[in-house]
Scaffold this motif. Sequence first.
Motif, PDB file in Angstrom:
ATOM      1  N   THR A  94       0.833  -1.204   0.000  1.00 51.81           N
ATOM      2  CA  THR A  94       0.000   0.000   0.000  1.00 51.81           C
ATOM      3  C   THR A  94       0.865   1.251   0.000  1.00 51.81           C
ATOM      4  N   SER A  95       2.016   1.189   0.692  1.00 48.51           N
ATOM      5  CA  SER A  95       2.938   2.332   0.696  1.00 48.51           C
ATOM      6  C   SER A  95       3.437   2.617  -0.715  1.00 48.51           C
ATOM      7  N   ILE A  96       3.794   1.563  -1.445  1.00 51.46           N
ATOM      8  CA  ILE A  96       4.288   1.728  -2.814  1.00 51.46           C
ATOM      9  C   ILE A  96       3.165   2.224  -3.718  1.00 51.46           C
ATOM     10  N   ALA A  97       1.987   1.589  -3.599  1.00 50.41           N
ATOM     11  CA  ALA A  97       0.870   1.953  -4.471  1.00 50.41           C
ATOM     12  C   ALA A  97       0.424   3.394  -4.211  1.00 50.41           C
ATOM     13  N   ASP A  98       0.357   3.778  -2.934  1.00 48.72           N
ATOM     14  CA  ASP A  98      -0.066   5.147  -2.619  1.00 48.72           C
ATOM     15  C   ASP A  98       0.986   6.146  -3.076  1.00 48.72           C
ATOM     16  N   GLY A  99       2.257   5.818  -2.893  1.00 44.75           N
ATOM     17  CA  GLY A  99       3.308   6.716  -3.362  1.00 44.75           C
ATOM     18  C   GLY A  99       3.233   6.921  -4.866  1.00 44.75           C
ATOM     19  N   ALA A 100       2.983   5.825  -5.600  1.00 41.91           N
ATOM     20  CA  ALA A 100       2.855   5.935  -7.054  1.00 41.91           C
ATOM     21  C   ALA A 100       1.645   6.775  -7.420  1.00 41.91           C
ATOM     22  N   ARG A 101       0.524   6.530  -6.743  1.00 41.46           N
ATOM     23  CA  ARG A 101      -0.700   7.284  -7.045  1.00 41.46           C
ATOM     24  C   ARG A 101      -0.534   8.775  -6.759  1.00 41.46           C
ATOM     25  N   HIS A 102       0.062   9.083  -5.589  1.00 38.10           N
ATOM     26  CA  HIS A 102       0.210  10.485  -5.215  1.00 38.10           C
ATOM     27  C   HIS A 102       1.151  11.218  -6.176  1.00 38.10           C
ATOM     28  N   THR A 103       2.204  10.563  -6.566  1.00 40.64           N
ATOM     29  CA  THR A 103       3.189  11.218  -7.427  1.00 40.64           C
ATOM     30  C   THR A 103       2.682  11.328  -8.861  1.00 40.64           C
ATOM     31  N   LEU A 104       2.156  10.248  -9.392  1.00 40.88           N
ATOM     32  CA  LEU A 104       1.677  10.268 -10.774  1.00 40.88           C
ATOM     33  C   LEU A 104       0.487  11.200 -10.952  1.00 40.88           C
ATOM     34  N   SER A 105      -0.270  11.445  -9.872  1.00 33.21           N
ATOM     35  CA  SER A 105      -1.423  12.343  -9.958  1.00 33.21           C
ATOM     36  C   SER A 105      -1.039  13.796  -9.749  1.00 33.21           C
ATOM     37  N   SER A 106       0.265  14.068  -9.603  1.00 30.03           N
ATOM     38  CA  SER A 106       0.765  15.415  -9.323  1.00 30.03           C
ATOM     39  C   SER A 106       0.299  15.925  -7.969  1.00 30.03           C
ATOM     40  N   GLY A 107       0.049  15.000  -7.047  1.00 29.91           N
ATOM     41  CA  GLY A 107      -0.331  15.405  -5.696  1.00 29.91           C
ATOM     42  C   GLY A 107      -1.806  15.689  -5.522  1.00 29.91           C
ATOM     43  N   THR A 108      -2.650  15.140  -6.397  1.00 28.59           N
ATOM     44  CA  THR A 108      -4.089  15.347  -6.255  1.00 28.59           C
ATOM     45  C   THR A 108      -4.553  14.846  -4.891  1.00 28.59           C
ATOM     46  N   LYS A 109      -5.401  15.623  -4.244  1.00 27.00           N
ATOM     47  CA  LYS A 109      -5.862  15.291  -2.898  1.00 27.00           C
ATOM     48  C   LYS A 109      -6.527  13.927  -2.879  1.00 27.00           C
ATOM     49  N   ARG A 110      -6.184  13.136  -1.869  1.00 26.63           N
ATOM     50  CA  ARG A 110      -6.772  11.806  -1.734  1.00 26.63           C
ATOM     51  C   ARG A 110      -8.232  11.908  -1.286  1.00 26.63           C
ATOM     52  N   SER A 111      -9.014  10.940  -1.690  1.00 30.24           N
ATOM     53  CA  SER A 111     -10.393  10.858  -1.200  1.00 30.24           C
ATOM     54  C   SER A 111     -10.484   9.963   0.022  1.00 30.24           C
ATOM     55  N   TYR A 112      -9.354   9.496   0.520  1.00 32.48           N
ATOM     56  CA  TYR A 112      -9.314   8.628   1.692  1.00 32.48           C
ATOM     57  C   TYR A 112      -8.253   9.178   2.645  1.00 32.48           C
ATOM     58  N   GLN A 113      -8.249   8.711   3.870  1.00 34.70           N
ATOM     59  CA  GLN A 113      -7.296   9.188   4.869  1.00 34.70           C
ATOM     60  C   GLN A 113      -6.109   8.236   4.963  1.00 34.70           C
ATOM     61  N   VAL A 114      -4.934   8.821   5.117  1.00 31.03           N
ATOM     62  CA  VAL A 114      -3.733   8.009   5.254  1.00 31.03           C
ATOM     63  C   VAL A 114      -2.698   8.828   6.026  1.00 31.03           C
ATOM     64  N   LEU A 115      -1.928   8.147   6.875  1.00 34.94           N
ATOM     65  CA  LEU A 115      -0.824   8.797   7.574  1.00 34.94           C
ATOM     66  C   LEU A 115       0.393   8.677   6.677  1.00 34.94           C
ATOM     67  N   ALA A 116       0.653   9.722   5.892  1.00 36.44           N
ATOM     68  CA  ALA A 116       1.678   9.637   4.851  1.00 36.44           C
ATOM     69  C   ALA A 116       3.092   9.640   5.410  1.00 36.44           C
ATOM     70  N   ASN A 117       3.321  10.290   6.543  1.00 37.21           N
ATOM     71  CA  ASN A 117       4.678  10.391   7.080  1.00 37.21           C
ATOM     72  C   ASN A 117       5.107   9.092   7.731  1.00 37.21           C
ATOM     73  N   ASN A 118       6.352   8.711   7.487  1.00 32.58           N
ATOM     74  CA  ASN A 118       6.920   7.540   8.153  1.00 32.58           C
ATOM     75  C   ASN A 118       7.510   7.979   9.497  1.00 32.58           C
ATOM     76  N   ILE A 119       7.151   7.283  10.561  1.00 33.32           N
ATOM     77  CA  ILE A 119       7.559   7.714  11.905  1.00 33.32           C
ATOM     78  C   ILE A 119       9.037   7.449  12.166  1.00 33.32           C
ATOM     79  N   HIS A 120       9.681   6.584  11.350  1.00 36.06           N
ATOM     80  CA  HIS A 120      11.097   6.260  11.572  1.00 36.06           C
ATOM     81  C   HIS A 120      12.032   7.103  10.715  1.00 36.06           C
ATOM     82  N   TYR A 121      11.518   7.592   9.599  1.00 38.55           N
ATOM     83  CA  TYR A 121      12.386   8.318   8.674  1.00 38.55           C
ATOM     84  C   TYR A 121      11.570   9.459   8.055  1.00 38.55           C
ATOM     85  N   PRO A 122      11.828  10.697   8.470  1.00 32.65           N
ATOM     86  CA  PRO A 122      10.950  11.804   8.076  1.00 32.65           C
ATOM     87  C   PRO A 122      11.234  12.386   6.696  1.00 32.65           C
TER      88      PRO A 122
END
Length: 799
Positions: A94-122
């Motif tokens: 899901t991390s890979i798929a969401d990253g691909a979706r967010h980037t390929l969409s030019s950052g279009t706002k998601r219609s779902y909620q997700v904690l995008a930041n990784n807590i171990h590596y900012p």
Amino acid sequence: MVAEHPSQRVLLTWADITAAAAELEPDMRDLLLELIRAKNPNLATSVTTADGPWYVRNVHVRGHIGVAEEAVDLPLKPTAGLTIVTARNGTGKTSIADGARHTLSSGTKRSYQVLANNIHYPHRDIVATVSNGRRDIEIFCGADEVVQWRNADGSLSTPPSEWTEAFERYMPVLLYPEMSQVIQDPSNLHTFLKDALELTALEELQALLKTDRDKGAVARRLVEAAHTSALNGIVKAGQEELARMVRNCGAFPDEEAQARIMVLTETLPETAPPPLGLPDTWALDDGLRVRAVNALVRLDNAVGSDAAGANALLAVLQKALALGDARLDDLRDRDVCPACGTAGHEWMRRASEDADRLRTATRELRNATAAAATALRDLGKSFPTALTESLRRALTQVTDPATELRIRQWDRLVRLATDFATMAPSVASLTEALDESADLVGWYAKVRDDLLARRDDVIAAQATVRAHIGSWMDVRSQERPALTRLAVAERLDRKVDRWIRTAREDIFAPIGKEVMELWSVLNPDADLKLTGISLTGGTKMRRNVALDLVDGDVALPAGKNSSAVLSTGQRNALSLATYLPRATQPESPFGFLILDDPIHAFDTWRVRYLARHLMTLAERFQVVVFTHDDRLWRELRGLGAMPTHIRMDRHGDGRPQVRVRHVASPGIQRLDEIQRILGAEKKASIGTPDAVTAMTLAICRQAVDTEVVAQIEMLGRQVGSPEATVVADLRRARKTLEQLALLNNYARRAGLRAIDVNGFTPTVHALNGAAHGRAPEGDPQLWIRQTRKIIKAVQQIGS
């Protein structure tokens, strides 16, 4: 079904709209061309999207959701074909798929909620590389999820708006949270479908018209408010004829009606109405009331004493007691009463006492009478004054039926107050009169205020009615351009609404047809059939999707809740059936489709149906499917497809990493795992040599069995054997050699070359022996190489 409008032209671009302006009426044409010039649309085709189809070459993710410092690189073939990415839940797909979706969409706002930041590596670092075969484009996402395009010189720029708009329209990446919104709430289906239609230009034109319509609506409200104000002033002034004329013509009179209103306005009187001459209200003083009551009680007590008629008797007594009369002097000396002749009764003392008493009583009577007169005179201000003729006339016009009784009460109290000045009343009569006066003044105070307010209103209205009418006409004249533009904008808006409906139906017709076809592909054995689908409702609000569903031969009731009868799997199938036609429109510049867990809630048969359709799509598109379920890959292999299979898993302690590997088969995957274990064993022993050999042989046998069973399941699907038959055959063939024999049987039925089982018999015996505690001696790497030969031979059957 979808209606057809062959007589109407479909308008999709600003160029189409500009050309259509020539066919409009002059006022609408002028307004439309003015709006187009103000919009200044770019009528050229986007070079970026025109250079498609674009494919994904690589996805690089670090510091995003579940991927920490160790980056994950997902290399893909930038061409049409099918790639299955399998991973256990929690691995990072899901991390890979969401990253691909967010980037390929030019950052279009998601219609779902997700904690995008990784807590171990900012430090986020996502790069999606797309290619059209002639050049590559790197799309970069860094901190704060801001997406930019990396140019050839390494500089970053804002993604082209055409790319972003195209992505939103065709949505070539679909994550499960976006699909689940349609599954959980079918009312979202309209937006899911409608967003696929290229209606941007028409909707932007509709928005421009809304601005003009909103301004016109404000102007209309201003004129209506001025009209209402003028009408109220006329009504208060009592000008019935003018009020009727203003009311009948409405807020927007024509020129003739306006001229009549202005002529009649000039005849309004200049002077105010005569004064009413209203008496002031009176107040009842409780102190005066108490004083008057006490005075009347005192007078009543004095009248009831000996003072009544005492003046004559007092004169006689005073004469008898006067000195200088010889006879009376002799009688006083002998104590003989001059009246009765009785002696010895001290008549002089008694006469003196009676005279004193009578003198006191008469004095009290005079004082009480004077006090009562004063108190009653002072109490006169607690009663009304006589009604004036103007007030009497005004009261006769009051509609209250009790007014006549009040007038008679008023006159009676005036008479009583006059009588009280000349004749003292009783306490009871006075109290009753005062109570009536208090009641009357309470009524009169309200009537008086109302009469004064009415007169004030009449004066104000009469004085300002010309100003009201003038203000109304001024506002109407000032807002006339906006009102004229409003009328044209409303007509043009209705025209644009028809253009949108026509375009919507024309574009959706092939999509709707494909939705029904794909639904039938995903649900061939279901009783519930989809016989029609269309976009309905308005173009601004209350937009719906009409689903025509039939259960057997019975049509289900249509309505917004018609899809509530669908199971979760059927809703998922409906979501895919509506999404895939949207994403694969011929106009799409994207040659890729990325799907996240599309087989959620699918049974085995529906997975098989989807596998067939994905194989068809992969002939034209680069299809990448993320899933935790290996069934899709197996079904594809069973159908004879050879998709690219990428496996993602986590490894390492302390700092776990996501590992991406291309795998050709489940058996090879197990062999690769045991080889990695043996490689680590060289650095630190993991057991005795015998234990290591036994473990190696056991995993090698599992690898063979897994590969053979997978190939039997695939061949069983190819030859059309029912799943229950395949399961029963596998249950009987429990040993490895028996499974190899069963594999050859299925291969022959499929017309494929069988493998030479005898050549692998020694290795199979060694693997079986290890499973029963009889592990032969030998290099574990040798057993792995021998097992790999068996698996490759098995794979060649399905190649």
